[in-house]
Design a protein around this motif. Structure first.
Motif, PDB file in Angstrom:
ATOM      1  N   HIS A  55      35.178  33.494  38.502  1.00  0.00           N
ATOM      2  CA  HIS A  55      36.576  33.280  38.852  1.00  0.00           C
ATOM      3  C   HIS A  55      37.216  32.172  38.022  1.00  0.00           C
ATOM      4  CE1 HIS A  55      34.941  29.916  41.140  1.00  0.00           C
ATOM      5  NE2 HIS A  55      36.173  29.456  41.294  1.00  0.00           N
ATOM      6  N   GLN A  56      36.438  31.228  37.551  1.00  0.00           N
ATOM      7  CA  GLN A  56      37.005  30.141  36.740  1.00  0.00           C
ATOM      8  C   GLN A  56      37.545  30.671  35.416  1.00  0.00           C
ATOM      9  OE1 GLN A  56      33.486  27.751  36.805  1.00  0.00           O
ATOM     10  NE2 GLN A  56      34.183  26.537  38.557  1.00  0.00           N
ATOM     11  N   ARG A  57      36.847  31.627  34.822  1.00  0.00           N
ATOM     12  CA  ARG A  57      37.328  32.229  33.571  1.00  0.00           C
ATOM     13  C   ARG A  57      38.614  33.009  33.811  1.00  0.00           C
ATOM     14  NH1 ARG A  57      32.753  35.643  31.594  1.00  0.00           N
ATOM     15  NH2 ARG A  57      34.372  36.444  30.229  1.00  0.00           N
ATOM     16  N   LEU A  58      38.666  33.715  34.950  1.00  0.00           N
ATOM     17  CA  LEU A  58      39.863  34.483  35.297  1.00  0.00           C
ATOM     18  C   LEU A  58      41.054  33.558  35.516  1.00  0.00           C
ATOM     19  CD1 LEU A  58      41.402  37.030  36.143  1.00  0.00           C
ATOM     20  CD2 LEU A  58      40.397  36.771  38.424  1.00  0.00           C
ATOM     21  N   GLU A  59      40.865  32.499  36.302  1.00  0.00           N
ATOM     22  CA  GLU A  59      41.960  31.556  36.551  1.00  0.00           C
ATOM     23  C   GLU A  59      42.397  30.836  35.279  1.00  0.00           C
ATOM     24  OE1 GLU A  59      43.014  29.253  40.079  1.00  0.00           O
ATOM     25  OE2 GLU A  59      40.935  29.691  40.683  1.00  0.00           O
ATOM     26  N   THR A  60      41.451  30.508  34.431  1.00  0.00           N
ATOM     27  CA  THR A  60      41.783  29.870  33.153  1.00  0.00           C
ATOM     28  C   THR A  60      42.635  30.800  32.301  1.00  0.00           C
ATOM     29  OG1 THR A  60      39.764  28.557  33.219  1.00  0.00           O
ATOM     30  CG2 THR A  60      40.811  28.827  31.064  1.00  0.00           C
ATOM     31  N   PHE A  61      42.263  32.079  32.262  1.00  0.00           N
ATOM     32  CA  PHE A  61      43.030  33.069  31.504  1.00  0.00           C
ATOM     33  C   PHE A  61      44.468  33.138  32.013  1.00  0.00           C
ATOM     34  CE2 PHE A  61      44.691  37.314  30.823  1.00  0.00           C
ATOM     35  CZ  PHE A  61      44.363  37.579  29.505  1.00  0.00           C
ATOM     36  N   LEU A  62      44.640  33.275  33.339  1.00  0.00           N
ATOM     37  CA  LEU A  62      45.986  33.377  33.905  1.00  0.00           C
ATOM     38  C   LEU A  62      46.773  32.082  33.703  1.00  0.00           C
ATOM     39  CD1 LEU A  62      45.121  35.273  37.220  1.00  0.00           C
ATOM     40  CD2 LEU A  62      46.079  36.226  35.107  1.00  0.00           C
ATOM     41  N   SER A  63      46.133  30.941  33.864  1.00  0.00           N
ATOM     42  CA  SER A  63      46.808  29.651  33.675  1.00  0.00           C
ATOM     43  C   SER A  63      47.226  29.444  32.230  1.00  0.00           C
ATOM     44  CB  SER A  63      45.900  28.507  34.113  1.00  0.00           C
ATOM     45  OG  SER A  63      45.662  28.560  35.487  1.00  0.00           O
ATOM     46  N   ARG A  64      46.390  29.875  31.318  1.00  0.00           N
ATOM     47  CA  ARG A  64      46.685  29.709  29.896  1.00  0.00           C
ATOM     48  C   ARG A  64      47.955  30.473  29.511  1.00  0.00           C
ATOM     49  NH1 ARG A  64      41.853  30.626  28.062  1.00  0.00           N
ATOM     50  NH2 ARG A  64      42.051  32.866  27.792  1.00  0.00           N
ATOM     51  N   HIS A  65      48.169  31.620  30.132  1.00  0.00           N
ATOM     52  CA  HIS A  65      49.366  32.406  29.839  1.00  0.00           C
ATOM     53  C   HIS A  65      50.561  31.939  30.664  1.00  0.00           C
ATOM     54  CE1 HIS A  65      46.186  34.843  28.104  1.00  0.00           C
ATOM     55  NE2 HIS A  65      47.114  35.275  27.283  1.00  0.00           N
ATOM     56  N   GLY A  66      50.297  31.370  31.821  1.00  0.00           N
ATOM     57  CA  GLY A  66      51.296  30.655  32.611  1.00  0.00           C
ATOM     58  C   GLY A  66      52.591  31.380  32.916  1.00  0.00           C
ATOM     59  N   GLY A  67      52.586  32.700  32.965  1.00  0.00           N
ATOM     60  CA  GLY A  67      53.813  33.432  33.257  1.00  0.00           C
ATOM     61  C   GLY A  67      54.782  33.481  32.104  1.00  0.00           C
ATOM     62  N   VAL A  68      54.396  32.888  30.964  1.00  0.00           N
ATOM     63  CA  VAL A  68      55.276  32.839  29.799  1.00  0.00           C
ATOM     64  C   VAL A  68      54.756  33.752  28.697  1.00  0.00           C
ATOM     65  CG1 VAL A  68      56.223  31.350  27.999  1.00  0.00           C
ATOM     66  CG2 VAL A  68      55.968  30.482  30.329  1.00  0.00           C
ATOM     67  N   LYS A  69      53.491  33.560  28.351  1.00  0.00           N
ATOM     68  CA  LYS A  69      52.899  34.355  27.284  1.00  0.00           C
ATOM     69  C   LYS A  69      52.413  35.690  27.847  1.00  0.00           C
ATOM     70  CE  LYS A  69      49.760  32.361  24.916  1.00  0.00           C
ATOM     71  NZ  LYS A  69      48.650  31.514  24.473  1.00  0.00           N
ATOM     72  N   SER A  70      52.697  36.751  27.136  1.00  0.00           N
ATOM     73  CA  SER A  70      52.228  38.066  27.582  1.00  0.00           C
ATOM     74  C   SER A  70      50.812  38.309  27.084  1.00  0.00           C
ATOM     75  CB  SER A  70      53.159  39.168  27.072  1.00  0.00           C
ATOM     76  OG  SER A  70      53.105  39.265  25.668  1.00  0.00           O
ATOM     77  N   PHE A  71      50.155  39.266  27.705  1.00  0.00           N
ATOM     78  CA  PHE A  71      48.828  39.688  27.272  1.00  0.00           C
ATOM     79  C   PHE A  71      48.747  41.201  27.413  1.00  0.00           C
ATOM     80  CE2 PHE A  71      48.677  38.097  31.632  1.00  0.00           C
ATOM     81  CZ  PHE A  71      48.109  39.144  32.340  1.00  0.00           C
ATOM     82  N   LEU A  72      47.746  41.786  26.785  1.00  0.00           N
ATOM     83  CA  LEU A  72      47.564  43.229  26.835  1.00  0.00           C
ATOM     84  C   LEU A  72      46.720  43.614  28.046  1.00  0.00           C
ATOM     85  CD1 LEU A  72      46.856  43.883  23.068  1.00  0.00           C
ATOM     86  CD2 LEU A  72      48.898  44.540  24.330  1.00  0.00           C
ATOM     87  N   TRP A  73      47.085  44.728  28.668  1.00  0.00           N
ATOM     88  CA  TRP A  73      46.351  45.236  29.818  1.00  0.00           C
ATOM     89  C   TRP A  73      46.482  46.746  29.836  1.00  0.00           C
ATOM     90  CZ3 TRP A  73      48.562  47.020  34.734  1.00  0.00           C
ATOM     91  CH2 TRP A  73      47.596  47.285  35.698  1.00  0.00           C
ATOM     92  N   THR A  74      45.421  47.429  30.199  1.00  0.00           N
ATOM     93  CA  THR A  74      45.434  48.882  30.308  1.00  0.00           C
ATOM     94  C   THR A  74      45.418  49.265  31.779  1.00  0.00           C
ATOM     95  OG1 THR A  74      44.164  49.023  28.256  1.00  0.00           O
ATOM     96  CG2 THR A  74      44.285  51.014  29.606  1.00  0.00           C
ATOM     97  N   PRO A  75      46.522  49.833  32.296  1.00  0.00           N
ATOM     98  CA  PRO A  75      46.507  50.306  33.683  1.00  0.00           C
ATOM     99  C   PRO A  75      45.410  51.356  33.860  1.00  0.00           C
ATOM    100  CG  PRO A  75      48.751  50.258  32.830  1.00  0.00           C
ATOM    101  CD  PRO A  75      47.835  50.013  31.671  1.00  0.00           C
ATOM    102  N   PRO A  76      44.774  51.402  35.028  1.00  0.00           N
ATOM    103  CA  PRO A  76      43.609  52.259  35.204  1.00  0.00           C
ATOM    104  C   PRO A  76      43.871  53.757  35.075  1.00  0.00           C
ATOM    105  CG  PRO A  76      44.144  51.107  37.233  1.00  0.00           C
ATOM    106  CD  PRO A  76      45.055  50.589  36.187  1.00  0.00           C
ATOM    107  N   TYR A  77      45.092  54.201  35.256  1.00  0.00           N
ATOM    108  CA  TYR A  77      45.360  55.634  35.187  1.00  0.00           C
ATOM    109  C   TYR A  77      45.915  56.071  33.831  1.00  0.00           C
ATOM    110  CZ  TYR A  77      50.080  54.072  36.195  1.00  0.00           C
ATOM    111  OH  TYR A  77      51.284  53.430  36.158  1.00  0.00           O
ATOM    112  N   THR A  78      45.935  55.164  32.860  1.00  0.00           N
ATOM    113  CA  THR A  78      46.388  55.515  31.515  1.00  0.00           C
ATOM    114  C   THR A  78      45.366  55.017  30.494  1.00  0.00           C
ATOM    115  OG1 THR A  78      47.568  53.450  31.071  1.00  0.00           O
ATOM    116  CG2 THR A  78      48.795  55.169  32.220  1.00  0.00           C
ATOM    117  N   TRP A  79      45.579  55.374  29.270  1.00  0.00           N
ATOM    118  CA  TRP A  79      44.719  54.890  28.179  1.00  0.00           C
ATOM    119  C   TRP A  79      45.512  53.998  27.233  1.00  0.00           C
ATOM    120  CZ3 TRP A  79      39.880  55.623  29.229  1.00  0.00           C
ATOM    121  CH2 TRP A  79      39.510  56.703  30.009  1.00  0.00           C
TER     122      TRP A  79
END
Length: 109
Positions: A55-79
């Protein structure tokens, strides 16, 4: 650009609210058009369950982006990867597992 790689729980929900500009005329007639080029961006309510320690890696990832920087994500029902931001999240800590609940908002960069 970083990619979100954690698996999400299968009970994800997606919200779509196309932005529309409406002009009302007489007799109930109206004209509608999309409000811009990207008027149908989605919001995904996701839950991520990870072992304590991860969970620390997950929270660090979200904190690093801080609602400002975007990141890539693949929704589970698409490719297709999409650009999202995470503006807020909540964490529930159990004996062995940590559950993170958040909303990913699709953005255009």
């Amino acid at each position: 650009m970083e990619t979100f790689h954690w698996k999400i729980r299968p009970d994800m929900t997606m919200e779509a609210e196309p932005q529309v500009i409406t002009v009302k005329m007489g007799d109930g007639y109206e004209q509608r058009r999309p409000a811009g080029l990207n008027s149908n961006l989605k919001k995904y309510n996701v839950t991520i369950k990870v072992r304590k320690g991860e969970h620390q890696r997950l929270e660090t990832f979200l904190s690093r982006h801080g609602g400002v920087k975007s990141f890539l994500w693949t929704p589970p029902y698409t490719w297709t990867k999409i650009h999202v931001v995470c503006r807020k999240w909540s964490v529930s800590v159990g004996a062995l597992w940590v559950t993170c609940t958040t909303t990913f908002e699709q953005v255009v960069i």
